[in-house]
Design a protein around this motif. Sequence first.
Motif, mmCIF file in Angstrom:
data_model
loop_
_atom_site.group_PDB
_atom_site.id
_atom_site.type_symbol
_atom_site.label_atom_id
_atom_site.label_comp_id
_atom_site.label_asym_id
_atom_site.label_seq_id
_atom_site.Cartn_x
_atom_site.Cartn_y
_atom_site.Cartn_z
ATOM 1 N N GLY A 142 0.883 -1.292 0.007
ATOM 2 C CA GLY A 142 -0.019 0.160 -0.083
ATOM 3 C C GLY A 142 0.868 1.222 -0.040
ATOM 4 N N ALA A 143 0.204 2.572 0.184
ATOM 5 C CA ALA A 143 0.858 3.473 0.104
ATOM 6 C C ALA A 143 1.346 4.156 1.450
ATOM 7 C CB ALA A 143 0.001 4.639 -0.429
ATOM 8 N N GLY A 144 2.074 5.279 1.631
ATOM 9 C CA GLY A 144 2.444 5.806 2.726
ATOM 10 C C GLY A 144 3.132 5.092 3.557
ATOM 11 N N ASN A 145 2.963 4.761 5.116
ATOM 12 C CA ASN A 145 3.683 4.104 5.814
ATOM 13 C C ASN A 145 3.638 2.387 5.532
ATOM 14 O OD1 ASN A 145 4.697 6.040 7.216
ATOM 15 N ND2 ASN A 145 2.899 6.329 8.638
ATOM 16 N N CYS A 146 3.299 2.125 4.440
ATOM 17 C CA CYS A 146 3.183 0.791 4.246
ATOM 18 C C CYS A 146 4.201 0.465 2.849
ATOM 19 C CB CYS A 146 1.715 0.289 3.432
ATOM 20 S SG CYS A 146 0.492 0.753 4.900
ATOM 21 N N SER A 147 4.921 1.370 2.481
ATOM 22 C CA SER A 147 5.798 1.321 1.329
ATOM 23 C C SER A 147 7.148 1.930 1.843
ATOM 24 C CB SER A 147 5.417 1.784 0.275
ATOM 25 O OG SER A 147 4.868 3.257 -0.009
ATOM 26 N N GLY A 148 8.239 1.839 0.847
ATOM 27 C CA GLY A 148 9.503 2.596 1.069
ATOM 28 C C GLY A 148 10.354 1.849 2.240
ATOM 29 N N SER A 149 11.106 2.402 3.245
ATOM 30 C CA SER A 149 11.855 1.979 3.943
ATOM 31 C C SER A 149 11.203 1.725 5.292
ATOM 32 C CB SER A 149 12.902 2.873 4.239
ATOM 33 O OG SER A 149 13.982 2.547 5.273
ATOM 34 N N ARG A 150 10.978 0.297 5.578
ATOM 35 C CA ARG A 150 10.086 -0.206 6.761
ATOM 36 C C ARG A 150 11.091 -0.990 7.839
ATOM 37 N NH1 ARG A 150 7.215 3.305 7.579
ATOM 38 N NH2 ARG A 150 6.111 1.681 9.100
ATOM 39 N N PRO A 151 10.626 -0.901 9.044
ATOM 40 C CA PRO A 151 11.377 -1.681 10.130
ATOM 41 C C PRO A 151 10.880 -3.041 9.990
ATOM 42 C CG PRO A 151 9.502 -0.552 11.150
ATOM 43 C CD PRO A 151 9.553 0.020 9.509
ATOM 44 N N ILE A 152 11.762 -4.031 10.383
ATOM 45 C CA ILE A 152 11.645 -5.577 10.540
ATOM 46 C C ILE A 152 11.165 -6.058 12.026
ATOM 47 C CG2 ILE A 152 12.685 -7.685 10.278
ATOM 48 C CD1 ILE A 152 13.943 -6.650 8.001
ATOM 49 N N ILE A 178 9.256 -1.704 -1.091
ATOM 50 C CA ILE A 178 9.583 -2.149 0.051
ATOM 51 C C ILE A 178 10.998 -2.413 0.599
ATOM 52 C CG2 ILE A 178 9.235 -3.982 2.038
ATOM 53 C CD1 ILE A 178 7.199 -1.900 2.379
ATOM 54 N N SER A 179 11.802 -1.883 1.378
ATOM 55 C CA SER A 179 12.934 -2.137 1.668
ATOM 56 C C SER A 179 13.269 -2.054 3.270
ATOM 57 C CB SER A 179 14.055 -1.035 1.158
ATOM 58 O OG SER A 179 13.694 0.194 1.787
ATOM 59 N N ASP A 180 14.297 -2.459 3.603
ATOM 60 C CA ASP A 180 14.694 -2.773 5.169
ATOM 61 C C ASP A 180 15.324 -1.300 5.618
ATOM 62 O OD1 ASP A 180 15.667 -3.275 7.438
ATOM 63 O OD2 ASP A 180 17.160 -4.666 6.932
ATOM 64 N N SER A 181 14.496 -0.662 6.546
ATOM 65 C CA SER A 181 14.979 0.537 7.224
ATOM 66 C C SER A 181 16.264 0.412 7.998
ATOM 67 C CB SER A 181 13.820 1.189 8.055
ATOM 68 O OG SER A 181 13.727 0.395 9.341
ATOM 69 N N GLY A 182 16.663 -0.860 8.353
ATOM 70 C CA GLY A 182 17.698 -1.210 9.278
ATOM 71 C C GLY A 182 17.158 -1.242 10.759
ATOM 72 N N THR A 203 17.423 -2.753 17.662
ATOM 73 C CA THR A 203 16.707 -1.409 18.042
ATOM 74 C C THR A 203 16.111 -1.484 19.273
ATOM 75 O OG1 THR A 203 16.230 -0.971 15.685
ATOM 76 C CG2 THR A 203 15.147 0.548 17.414
ATOM 77 N N ALA A 204 15.333 -2.705 19.271
ATOM 78 C CA ALA A 204 14.456 -2.863 20.843
ATOM 79 C C ALA A 204 14.026 -4.330 20.782
ATOM 80 C CB ALA A 204 13.574 -1.830 21.066
ATOM 81 N N ALA A 205 13.759 -4.858 21.822
ATOM 82 C CA ALA A 205 12.970 -6.243 21.870
ATOM 83 C C ALA A 205 11.894 -6.161 23.001
ATOM 84 C CB ALA A 205 14.111 -6.982 22.696
ATOM 85 N N ALA A 206 10.920 -7.078 22.713
ATOM 86 C CA ALA A 206 9.588 -7.099 23.767
ATOM 87 C C ALA A 206 9.382 -8.687 23.931
ATOM 88 C CB ALA A 206 8.442 -6.470 23.110
ATOM 89 N N PRO A 207 10.060 -9.413 24.805
ATOM 90 C CA PRO A 207 9.791 -10.680 24.763
ATOM 91 C C PRO A 207 8.333 -10.926 25.558
ATOM 92 C CG PRO A 207 12.041 -10.453 25.474
ATOM 93 C CD PRO A 207 11.506 -8.796 24.962
ATOM 94 N N MET A 208 7.783 -11.883 25.465
ATOM 95 C CA MET A 208 6.254 -11.863 26.125
ATOM 96 C C MET A 208 6.214 -13.269 26.725
ATOM 97 S SD MET A 208 4.155 -10.152 23.035
ATOM 98 C CE MET A 208 4.711 -11.146 21.906
#
Length: 527
Positions: free
Chosen positions: A107-117, A204-208, A237-242
Motif C-alpha cells: 500500500g501507500a504511505g507508511n506501508c511502502s518504502g523503508s520499513r522496520p523489521i 519495500i526495503s529494510d529501514s535498518g 533497535t529494541a525487544a519485547a519478549p512476552m
Amino acid sequence: MSRSWLMVGAVLVAAGLSGCGGSDSTSAVTAASTAHGTLAVDPPLRVASVDAATLQAQLSSAAGGKQLLQVTGAPACGVDFYYIRYWTTGGAGEVTESSGALMVPTGAGNCSGSRPIVLYAHGTQTEKAFNIANIQDPGNSEGALVAAMFAAQGFIVVAPNYAGYDISTLGYHPFLNASQQSGEMIDSLSAARSALPNTFGHAISDSGKLFLTGYSEGGYVALATLRAMEGAGMPVTAAAPMSGPYALEALFDAVMFGDVDLDSTVFSPLVTTSYQHAYGNLYSSTSDFYSSTYASGIDTLLPTTQPETALFTNNLLPLTALFDSTTPTAADTGSALLAGALAEPANPSDPRTALFDLGFGNPYLINNSVRIAYAADVLADPDGVASGGAALAAAVPIYPLRKDLYQNDLRAGSWAPTVPTLLCGGSNDPVVFFSVDTEVMAAFWSGLSPNPVTVLDVDPAGGPSGPFAAIQTGFQTSQAAELALLQTPDGGGLSLANATQALVQNYHGTSVPPFCSLAARGFFQSL
C-alpha cells in the motif's frame, strides 16, 4: 510454550482471506550452498495477498475478526505472505533446511518504502506440519494475529517455523536450546533480508530498524536472540519478549517441587529430547526418566504427525499427571525434609493448589526417582530465587537435567540488555509463572544504570495504572466479557465455576497474547 490462540482462531481463514498467486516457479533458483543463513530458494513463493480495505472488510464480517480488530485497530496496510526456505543447524550442529514466513506490508504511505523489521518467534507447537506462513490454515491463528498486529501496520515480519517443523528433516525440535534457537532466528533474518529485494513488493526495503519479539517459547527465544545478537555486535533497535520461561532453572525447580504448570506433560518430553540430542546426558534409556506407561517412543514423539488431542486419547502422554500421586516418602528419599518438599500440594489458602493438584495422578509421566535426584540437587545448591534473590544457583548443578537448564537459563553469564526491552506477561499465568520468570529477570537486572528494561503485567492485582493502564484495562475488560460469554448458551452455558476454570485454561494461550502484542507494537512505534 503456548499452543492455543483460540481468540483469533482462523479469523483470516474464516473471513475468506484469499490466496493470490506466487513467485514464478520457473524462475526460482535453488541455492547450492547449505551454509546456515543461506536462502534455499529465491525468489520466495508468495502464498497469499490481501489489501487493507479487503482485510478490514473480511475481519469486520466475522465475530472473531471484530474482536481482533478491537485490539489491533484497523489495518493500515495490505499484506503479502511469502514462504521462505533457508538453511540452519540443529541442537547438535546437524545441517537442516528450515522454513518460515516473510510478511510484507503493501500500500501507500507508511506501508511502502523503508520499513522496520519485526523478527517474531512463535509459541510451542506439537504438530510437525506447522507452518506459520500458511495463513489459510485454520490452525495458524498465531500467524493471523502477527499479520494483523504488525504487518498490517507497516512492519515487515520475519517468523521462522523452527527446526524440526514443516520441511525440516531434523527428527526433533531443539526446544529451549538458547544457542540453537537464537542462531536459527538470526539465520531466518539473514535469509529474509536476502529474499526481500526479490518479492513482488519492490517498493519495500529494510529501514535498518530491527525489533525482536515472540510469545511463550517465543518470548524465551526472542530474549535469547537479543543476547546472541548483542554479543555478536549485531544491531537491534529494541525487544519485547512476552510471557517466556526465561529463568529456566527457577521454573523447573518450582515444577519439580509440585508447582505443576498446565501443559507440562507436553513440555517435558520436548525439553528432554532437545537436551538429550544437544548434550547426551539425561538418560541411557527413556525408562530411566519416564514411567513404563509412556517411556517407549517418547524421545521421537514430538513434534508429532497427529493432532495434539490424539496424544492423550491414544495414551501416548497423560493429559495433566506429570507426577505420581503416590509421592516419595522419607524411606524413599532418606530425608523427611526432602519427602515433605515433594509431597502433593495441600495448601487450601493458595488458590493455585487445585491447579497444581492436576499435575499428580496415575498413570503419570516422570519417575519418582527423577524427582528425588533433582530435588536433592536443588537442596544442595538452591537457585537464588529460593532465598528471595534472583541469581542462578551458586555452583553449576550436578543433576544432568538441572545442569542443562542452568546452561540455557537466560541469567547465565554476565549479559544484560543494552537496548530498550519490554517484558510483558500476566501475573496469573498458569503455564509460565510470571513471578518465577518475568519478575525474576526484572530483579536480576534491577541494578542496571541506566536500566533499559520495562516490565508490564497486563493483569495487575492493584488494578490498571501507569503508562500501560489502557492495555491493562482492556485486558481486564476482556477477561470479564469472556467469563460472562462462557456462561451464555453461545459460550457453552457453563456454570460460574466451570467458566472460571475455562478462563484459567485460556489465560496463557488466548487471553494474554493479543494485549502483550499490542504493548509490544506500541513500544516499537515509540522508538
